[in-house]
Scaffold this motif. Structure first.
Motif, short mmCIF file in Angstrom:
data_model
loop_
_atom_site.label_atom_id
_atom_site.label_comp_id
_atom_site.label_asym_id
_atom_site.label_seq_id
_atom_site.Cartn_x
_atom_site.Cartn_y
_atom_site.Cartn_z
N ALA A 145 123.28 34.13 0.43
CA ALA A 145 124.07 33.28 -0.61
C ALA A 145 123.66 31.88 -0.35
O ALA A 145 123.68 31.00 -1.23
CB ALA A 145 125.61 33.54 -0.36
N PRO A 180 121.54 31.27 -10.78
CA PRO A 180 122.55 31.53 -10.44
C PRO A 180 122.64 32.74 -9.71
O PRO A 180 123.31 33.25 -8.88
CB PRO A 180 123.87 31.40 -11.38
N LEU A 197 122.59 33.49 -5.80
CA LEU A 197 123.83 33.14 -5.36
C LEU A 197 125.07 34.05 -5.38
O LEU A 197 125.59 34.67 -4.53
CB LEU A 197 124.39 31.88 -5.59
N PHE A 198 124.83 34.62 -6.79
CA PHE A 198 126.18 35.53 -7.11
C PHE A 198 126.20 36.94 -6.54
O PHE A 198 127.01 37.38 -6.28
CB PHE A 198 126.08 35.49 -8.72
N CYS A 233 127.38 37.47 -3.15
CA CYS A 233 128.70 37.28 -3.22
C CYS A 233 129.58 38.25 -3.70
O CYS A 233 130.67 38.36 -3.11
CB CYS A 233 129.07 35.98 -3.98
N LEU A 234 129.08 39.00 -4.89
CA LEU A 234 129.65 40.12 -5.38
C LEU A 234 129.47 41.06 -4.41
O LEU A 234 130.66 41.98 -4.20
CB LEU A 234 128.83 40.45 -6.54
#
Lengths: 323, 312
Positions: free
Chosen positions: A277, A288, A291-292, A295-296
């Motif tokens: 991340a 994005p 990063l996402f 995180c998910l």
């Protein structure tokens, strides 16, 4: 001899303060966990969460390095988590790279899996250590009672005054003065910063159990303190410990992610979800997904652990069903 | 009541001393002597003078006493990396910004989280209840840095509603830059409050005194407003103290993401610069806040629920 039989017949993990009939204690021994299992299976949310959790663990364990879907991934570099290929930098979603690629063209499908190994391993290792410390501290405090208990709990109260993140960060700095943080440093730092709650919970349970008739009976027939502790008290904390695994795990995984995200966690090139991340943070305005996706992954794991903990609590201790 | 409060206040003193002691010991473990590791060759006489000036030639327990004295007089010493500033300057600069961020986040949690929990509990198993619980489950699971970047990406970049980063200078200045950071930080406490208040409302509604109040002929509205609400908000007051710890942890991350010059950002930068007097000062400061908040919550709890006074 009768004493031994009586003790052996006491269920290893009887529900605390059970209202069940005393008759057939030997049969009950297996049936507590069977009952709990049955109740757990009736909880659809928890079962789905458990399946997703297991699938995630399998994905993390099996994908990096050697897993290959025939016909889709053609060469080793497509699924090697550390293989750099600048022509594939931020390649976007495709069959070759189901989770896209990062700045260096590293395949995120493999990298998130490898990062997951680290994150989940840190999570379980730290949770295990938290529970070990919690059981030792909590059972001593609860079992001895009196002044010792008072002092130990006051000490714990004081520790609650320490802020979590600074505390964990300072511990990592002490353990690795050169600034290179290893997996074990992280485990120790996260454990030291978050064992308090587990100790409190275990102490509470031991104090409640201590007043039970079977403990008094065991003491009355002359069982030594260590026998009472090892045979009667600790086995009965097993239920709350199983729940505690899934209550502590999300906190530790999030803590590791926080530290890695601000750049004070695991050192590159070793990946964890937090450090992936962090890599993604550089360019998240344009890409994005880098990063996402990690995180998910974190969010899914935390969510599953929460649901599993809820399900286990309802299953193991139906009396204290929380809304 | 007065004895309870006094006893509770006196008890915080050893706690504060212990927490300072632990921080002190930890810093001794990492720090070493800051004047011994410079590239420049410091003459032994100057080194000795420096050590004497900062009491580093004294045994550790005397250093500890000095440090406690310094903390008591709000003097946290000079910064090691920013030679012209003291730790006090840095805290004076950063703390109001962090405080504002934390308070705004807490405000979000109170004004959205508590009503969400109350409304969900009034109509359990309704669509609204499911929505509220879904929302709070999500708020529980998403890491705050994810929420923050998600908000920046969509609200600030894609839709262009608010700026992506920055923070108003003054403590009482507010503009649209405060919305996203405080919301991102407030989401977790919000979810926590919603869940807690819903649970405790549902439990309170089952109580005998609620049934009695209804049986006496009080209107539903009055019962909920007078009896249920007041009693079910007590757990929310108790939860404030642990939540504060989480909010402090959160500010560190949120300040980094939104480039807010608060103490969290100074803390992290100081760790990278190995500026341990700042690290120590900020740790002690946040500890003091948590301890004082705990004290305050305990006293509030004692006032709200007299049964808890005798326990301590």
């Amino acid at each position: 001899m009768a004493v031994d039989r009586r003790e052996a017949a006491i269920p290893v993990a009887a529900p605390p303060a059970t209202t069940e009939h005393a008759a057939g204690a030997a049969i009950r021994q297996s049936s507590l966990w069977q009952d709990a299992w049955r109740r757990f299976l009736q909880n659809k949310g928890a079962v789905v969460a458990a399946i997703v959790f297991i699938l995630m663990c399998l994905y993390c364990l099996l994908i990096p390095g050697f897993w290959k879907i025939p016909g889709i991934w053609t060469s080793l570099k497509d699924y090697d988590p550390n293989a750099v290929d600048f022509s594939q930098s931020y390649a976007g979603f495709s069959l070759d790279h189901p989770f896209s690629t990062d700045k260096f063209g590293r395949d995120l499908f493999a990298r998130v899996a490898q990062g997951g190994q680290i994150s989940i391993a840190i999570g379980f290792a730290a949770t295990f250590m938290i529970l070990v410390i919690g059981v030792v501290y909590g059972s001593i405090s609860g079992f001895v009672g009196g002044r010792v208990d008072n002092g130990m709990m006051r000490f714990l109260d004081a520790l609650y005054g320490l802020p979590y993140l600074p505390f964990a960060i300072i511990t990592t700095q002490i353990l690795s003065p050169s600034g290179s943080v290893s997996v074990w440093t992280m485990v120790v730092a996260l454990t030291i910063a978050s064992w308090f709650t587990a100790a409190r919970v275990v102490r509470g349970q031991v104090i409640t159990l201590k007043e039970n008739d079977y403990v008094r009976a065991a003491k009355a027939v002359g069982a030594r303190w260590y026998r009472v502790l090892a045979r009667h008290l600790l086995p009965n904390t097993l239920g709350i410990l199983v729940i505690a695994i899934f209550l502590e795990l999300p906190g530790v995984v999030l803590g590791e992610a926080f530290l890695s995200f601000i750049g004070l966690g695991i050192n590159p090139p070793t990946a964890s979800w937090g450090s992936i991340a962090q890599d993604g943070r550089e360019a998240y305005r344009l890409h994005p997904e880098v990063l996402f996706i990690p995180c998910l992954a974190i969010a899914t794991l935390v969510l599953c652990a929460n649901f599993i903990a809820d399900g286990l609590r309802d299953a193991l201790d139906p009396r204290t069903r929380e809304t | 009541m007065a004895t309870f409060i006094i006893r509770r206040i006196i008890w915080t003193i050893p706690v504060i001393l212990l927490v300072i002691f632990m921080t002190f010991v930890m810093m001794k473990q990492i720090g070493g002597n800051p004047f011994r590791k410079t590239e420049r060759n410091v003459p032994p006489a100057i080194q000795a003078n420096l050590e004497r000036k900062f009491n580093l030639d004294k045994p550790w327990y005397q250093q500890y006493v000095y440090y406690v004295k310094d903390v008591a007089t709000f003097d946290l010493g000079p910064s090691m990396s920013q030679r012209t500033r003291t730790v006090n300057d840095i805290i004076k600069d950063g703390f109001p910004k962090s405080l504002k961020l934390g308070l705004l986040a807490f405000l979000w949690a109170v004004i959205l989280g508590i009503p969400l929990g109350v409304l969900a509990a009034l109509k359990p198993n309704s669509i609204f209840d499911y929505f509220a619980m879904f929302f709070s489950t999500i708020g529980f699971a998403l890491p705050s840095f994810f929420v923050a970047t998600l908000l920046i990406y969509y609200v600030a970049l894609k839709w262009g509603l608010v700026p992506t980063n920055g923070w108003p200078q003054g403590f009482l200045e507010f503009d649209d830059r405060v919305i996203l950071p405080s919301f991102a930080l407030g989401l977790f406490p919000m979810a926590y409050f919603a869940r807690l208040v819903r649970g405790s409302m549902l439990e309170t509604m089952q109580q005998d005194y609620v049934r009695t109040a209804r049986a006496k002929g009080l209107t539903y509205r009055r019962v909920v407003g007078l009896h249920v609400l007041r009693n079910s908000l007590i757990p929310a007051v108790t939860a404030t103290a642990p939540l504060l710890g989480l909010i402090i942890t959160g500010t560190f991350i949120i300040e980094i993401i939104f480039s807010i010059p608060g103490i969290g950002r100074y803390f992290i930068n100081s760790v990278f610069n190995r500026d341990f007097s700042v690290v120590m000062g900020i740790t002690v400061l946040t500890s003091l806040i948590i301890i004082i908040a705990n004290l305050f919550v305990d006293i509030m709890y004692g006032i709200l629920d007299p049964r808890t006074r005798d326990v301590r």
